[in-house]
Design a protein around this motif. Structure first.
Motif, PDB file in Angstrom:
ATOM      1  N   ILE A   2       0.827  -1.209   0.000  1.00 35.65           N
ATOM      2  CA  ILE A   2       0.000   0.000   0.000  1.00 35.65           C
ATOM      3  C   ILE A   2       0.856   1.253   0.000  1.00 35.65           C
ATOM      4  O   ILE A   2       0.586   2.213  -0.715  1.00 35.65           O
ATOM      5  CB  ILE A   2      -0.956   0.003   1.210  1.00 35.65           C
ATOM      6  N   GLU A   3       1.916   1.241   0.789  1.00 34.55           N
ATOM      7  CA  GLU A   3       2.752   2.432   0.922  1.00 34.55           C
ATOM      8  C   GLU A   3       3.399   2.831  -0.400  1.00 34.55           C
ATOM      9  O   GLU A   3       3.603   4.010  -0.679  1.00 34.55           O
ATOM     10  CB  GLU A   3       3.836   2.179   1.969  1.00 34.55           C
ATOM     11  N   ALA A   4       3.722   1.845  -1.240  1.00 35.94           N
ATOM     12  CA  ALA A   4       4.422   2.125  -2.493  1.00 35.94           C
ATOM     13  C   ALA A   4       3.479   2.527  -3.620  1.00 35.94           C
ATOM     14  O   ALA A   4       3.932   2.913  -4.692  1.00 35.94           O
ATOM     15  CB  ALA A   4       5.238   0.903  -2.912  1.00 35.94           C
ATOM     16  N   THR A   5       2.168   2.462  -3.400  1.00 40.20           N
ATOM     17  CA  THR A   5       1.215   2.848  -4.437  1.00 40.20           C
ATOM     18  C   THR A   5       1.053   4.365  -4.464  1.00 40.20           C
ATOM     19  O   THR A   5       1.463   5.070  -3.539  1.00 40.20           O
ATOM     20  CB  THR A   5      -0.154   2.197  -4.180  1.00 40.20           C
ATOM     21  N   GLU A   6       0.451   4.866  -5.528  1.00 40.09           N
ATOM     22  CA  GLU A   6       0.211   6.308  -5.612  1.00 40.09           C
ATOM     23  C   GLU A   6      -0.718   6.766  -4.495  1.00 40.09           C
ATOM     24  O   GLU A   6      -0.550   7.854  -3.943  1.00 40.09           O
ATOM     25  CB  GLU A   6      -0.388   6.660  -6.976  1.00 40.09           C
ATOM     26  N   PHE A   7      -1.705   5.935  -4.167  1.00 33.80           N
ATOM     27  CA  PHE A   7      -2.607   6.270  -3.056  1.00 33.80           C
ATOM     28  C   PHE A   7      -1.826   6.391  -1.753  1.00 33.80           C
ATOM     29  O   PHE A   7      -2.038   7.324  -0.972  1.00 33.80           O
ATOM     30  CB  PHE A   7      -3.683   5.192  -2.918  1.00 33.80           C
ATOM     31  N   GLY A   8      -0.924   5.463  -1.529  1.00 38.25           N
ATOM     32  CA  GLY A   8      -0.133   5.498  -0.306  1.00 38.25           C
ATOM     33  C   GLY A   8       0.792   6.695  -0.252  1.00 38.25           C
ATOM     34  O   GLY A   8       0.890   7.378   0.774  1.00 38.25           O
ATOM     35  N   ARG A   9       1.477   6.975  -1.372  1.00 36.03           N
ATOM     36  CA  ARG A   9       2.470   8.050  -1.404  1.00 36.03           C
ATOM     37  C   ARG A   9       1.848   9.430  -1.318  1.00 36.03           C
ATOM     38  O   ARG A   9       2.335  10.298  -0.593  1.00 36.03           O
ATOM     39  CB  ARG A   9       3.312   7.956  -2.682  1.00 36.03           C
ATOM     40  N   PHE A  10       0.772   9.638  -2.091  1.00 32.87           N
ATOM     41  CA  PHE A  10       0.255  10.993  -2.252  1.00 32.87           C
ATOM     42  C   PHE A  10      -1.016  11.285  -1.452  1.00 32.87           C
ATOM     43  O   PHE A  10      -1.450  12.434  -1.385  1.00 32.87           O
ATOM     44  CB  PHE A  10      -0.013  11.268  -3.734  1.00 32.87           C
ATOM     45  N   VAL A  11      -1.618  10.251  -0.865  1.00 36.01           N
ATOM     46  CA  VAL A  11      -2.841  10.462  -0.086  1.00 36.01           C
ATOM     47  C   VAL A  11      -2.662   9.984   1.354  1.00 36.01           C
ATOM     48  O   VAL A  11      -2.771  10.769   2.301  1.00 36.01           O
ATOM     49  CB  VAL A  11      -4.051   9.743  -0.726  1.00 36.01           C
ATOM     50  N   LEU A  12      -2.377   8.706   1.509  1.00 35.96           N
ATOM     51  CA  LEU A  12      -2.373   8.115   2.843  1.00 35.96           C
ATOM     52  C   LEU A  12      -1.278   8.685   3.744  1.00 35.96           C
ATOM     53  O   LEU A  12      -1.550   9.114   4.875  1.00 35.96           O
ATOM     54  CB  LEU A  12      -2.230   6.597   2.734  1.00 35.96           C
TER      55      LEU A  12
ATOM     56  N   PRO B 134       0.526  11.556   3.523  1.00 36.50           N
ATOM     57  CA  PRO B 134       0.295  12.950   3.927  1.00 36.50           C
ATOM     58  C   PRO B 134      -0.852  13.106   4.927  1.00 36.50           C
ATOM     59  O   PRO B 134      -0.764  13.911   5.857  1.00 36.50           O
ATOM     60  CB  PRO B 134      -0.028  13.655   2.602  1.00 36.50           C
ATOM     61  N   VAL B 135      -1.932  12.338   4.733  1.00 38.91           N
ATOM     62  CA  VAL B 135      -3.070  12.424   5.657  1.00 38.91           C
ATOM     63  C   VAL B 135      -2.654  11.985   7.058  1.00 38.91           C
ATOM     64  O   VAL B 135      -2.993  12.630   8.058  1.00 38.91           O
ATOM     65  CB  VAL B 135      -4.248  11.562   5.153  1.00 38.91           C
ATOM     66  N   VAL B 136      -1.913  10.891   7.138  1.00 40.11           N
ATOM     67  CA  VAL B 136      -1.449  10.400   8.436  1.00 40.11           C
ATOM     68  C   VAL B 136      -0.535  11.423   9.104  1.00 40.11           C
ATOM     69  O   VAL B 136      -0.644  11.682  10.312  1.00 40.11           O
ATOM     70  CB  VAL B 136      -0.715   9.052   8.274  1.00 40.11           C
ATOM     71  N   ALA B 137       0.363  12.011   8.327  1.00 38.28           N
ATOM     72  CA  ALA B 137       1.295  12.994   8.881  1.00 38.28           C
ATOM     73  C   ALA B 137       0.557  14.215   9.419  1.00 38.28           C
ATOM     74  O   ALA B 137       0.833  14.691  10.529  1.00 38.28           O
ATOM     75  CB  ALA B 137       2.303  13.412   7.816  1.00 38.28           C
ATOM     76  N   VAL B 138      -0.402  14.722   8.649  1.00 36.00           N
ATOM     77  CA  VAL B 138      -1.160  15.904   9.074  1.00 36.00           C
ATOM     78  C   VAL B 138      -2.039  15.580  10.280  1.00 36.00           C
ATOM     79  O   VAL B 138      -2.114  16.355  11.242  1.00 36.00           O
ATOM     80  CB  VAL B 138      -2.019  16.446   7.913  1.00 36.00           C
ATOM     81  N   ALA B 139      -2.709  14.426  10.234  1.00 30.19           N
ATOM     82  CA  ALA B 139      -3.584  14.039  11.344  1.00 30.19           C
ATOM     83  C   ALA B 139      -2.788  13.832  12.626  1.00 30.19           C
ATOM     84  O   ALA B 139      -3.217  14.235  13.711  1.00 30.19           O
ATOM     85  CB  ALA B 139      -4.352  12.769  10.988  1.00 30.19           C
ATOM     86  N   GLY B 140      -1.621  13.210  12.510  1.00 32.59           N
ATOM     87  CA  GLY B 140      -0.786  12.995  13.688  1.00 32.59           C
ATOM     88  C   GLY B 140      -0.320  14.301  14.298  1.00 32.59           C
ATOM     89  O   GLY B 140      -0.340  14.472  15.524  1.00 32.59           O
ATOM     90  N   PHE B 141       0.095  15.228  13.448  1.00 25.80           N
ATOM     91  CA  PHE B 141       0.532  16.536  13.948  1.00 25.80           C
ATOM     92  C   PHE B 141      -0.634  17.282  14.593  1.00 25.80           C
ATOM     93  O   PHE B 141      -0.491  17.880  15.666  1.00 25.80           O
ATOM     94  CB  PHE B 141       1.122  17.364  12.813  1.00 25.80           C
ATOM     95  N   ALA B 142      -1.805  17.230  13.949  1.00 25.84           N
ATOM     96  CA  ALA B 142      -2.988  17.899  14.501  1.00 25.84           C
ATOM     97  C   ALA B 142      -3.364  17.316  15.858  1.00 25.84           C
ATOM     98  O   ALA B 142      -3.717  18.052  16.791  1.00 25.84           O
ATOM     99  CB  ALA B 142      -4.161  17.774  13.530  1.00 25.84           C
ATOM    100  N   ALA B 143      -3.287  15.991  15.980  1.00 25.44           N
ATOM    101  CA  ALA B 143      -3.612  15.347  17.254  1.00 25.44           C
ATOM    102  C   ALA B 143      -2.674  15.822  18.360  1.00 25.44           C
ATOM    103  O   ALA B 143      -3.106  16.063  19.494  1.00 25.44           O
ATOM    104  CB  ALA B 143      -3.534  13.827  17.105  1.00 25.44           C
TER     105      ALA B 143
END
Length: 204
Positions: free
Chosen positions: A158-168, A170-179
């Motif tokens: 999953i991580e190596a797919t475009e969804f993983g690289r460009f969506v998942l 970044p979303v995890v990084a932003v959500a973690g920082f926001a939390a």
């Protein structure tokens, strides 16, 4: 594990010290974890960060683990302070920190613990605004998004797919920082509210 029995004044002092540490550790861990997430993702089989950033990724993981441990200690101490002030609570100080590390229950019980602490510390004295109260579910929602997203990103392929690289990722990084930022706000607000517990107990 037994939580040390302290006087209310001692407990408030310890909570204040934990709050001071978390006030800088939470934002730092949020930033470092974002770096770690981006640094471990790949684009066409290559790391998105140069190898020189690898130590930063390791430090990010260490900072995040330390933040989780200290946050759990903070929950336990805030809970114990309320009990010392005579408040009736559903959760005890031991389970207040232990729920964080219990599989499945860790997805919702820490929120219940924090909500109870928030209610008895902040709402009890009428210090919270509507925006403050909204911070509680926002914090836990961001945390769940980060945790679930991180688990998904760790699945093979999953991580190596475009969804993983460009969506998942970044979303995890932003959500973690926001939390981390939202939890910092909650911690500081509760600490400020509990500072009046000793005086309230004297005049009760």
């Amino acid at each position: 594990m037994r939580v040390a029995k302290l006087t209310l004044e001692q407990g408030l002092f310890r909570l204040n010290r934990l709050t001071a540490v978390l006030s800088w550790l939470l934002p730092v861990s949020g930033v470092m974890m974002a770096i770690a997430l981006v640094g471990t993702s790949t684009i066409d089989g290559m790391r998105t960060l140069p190898s020189v950033m690898a130590p930063a990724a390791i430090l990010g993981v260490i900072a995040a683990l330390l933040a989780i441990i200290l946050s759990s200690m903070w929950l336990s101490r805030a809970n114990a302070n309320l009990r010392a002030a005579g408040r009736n609570l559903k959760h005890g100080p031991v389970m207040a920190w232990l729920w964080t590390f219990v599989p499945v229950a860790g997805l919702f019980k820490p929120y219940d613990v924090m909500r109870e602490i928030w209610r008895e510390s902040v709402l009890h004295d009428g210090q919270a605004t509507g925006q403050d109260t909204a911070t509680l579910p926002q914090w836990w929602g961001a945390w769940l998004v980060a945790m679930i997203g991180m688990n998904l990103s760790n699945r093979a392929g999953i991580e190596a797919t475009e969804f993983g690289r460009f969506v998942l990722v970044p979303v995890v990084a932003v959500a973690g920082f926001a939390a981390c930022i939202l939890l910092r706000s909650l911690v500081r607000t509760v600490n400020h509210a509990q500072a009046s517990l000793a005086q309230a107990t004297v005049f009760a």
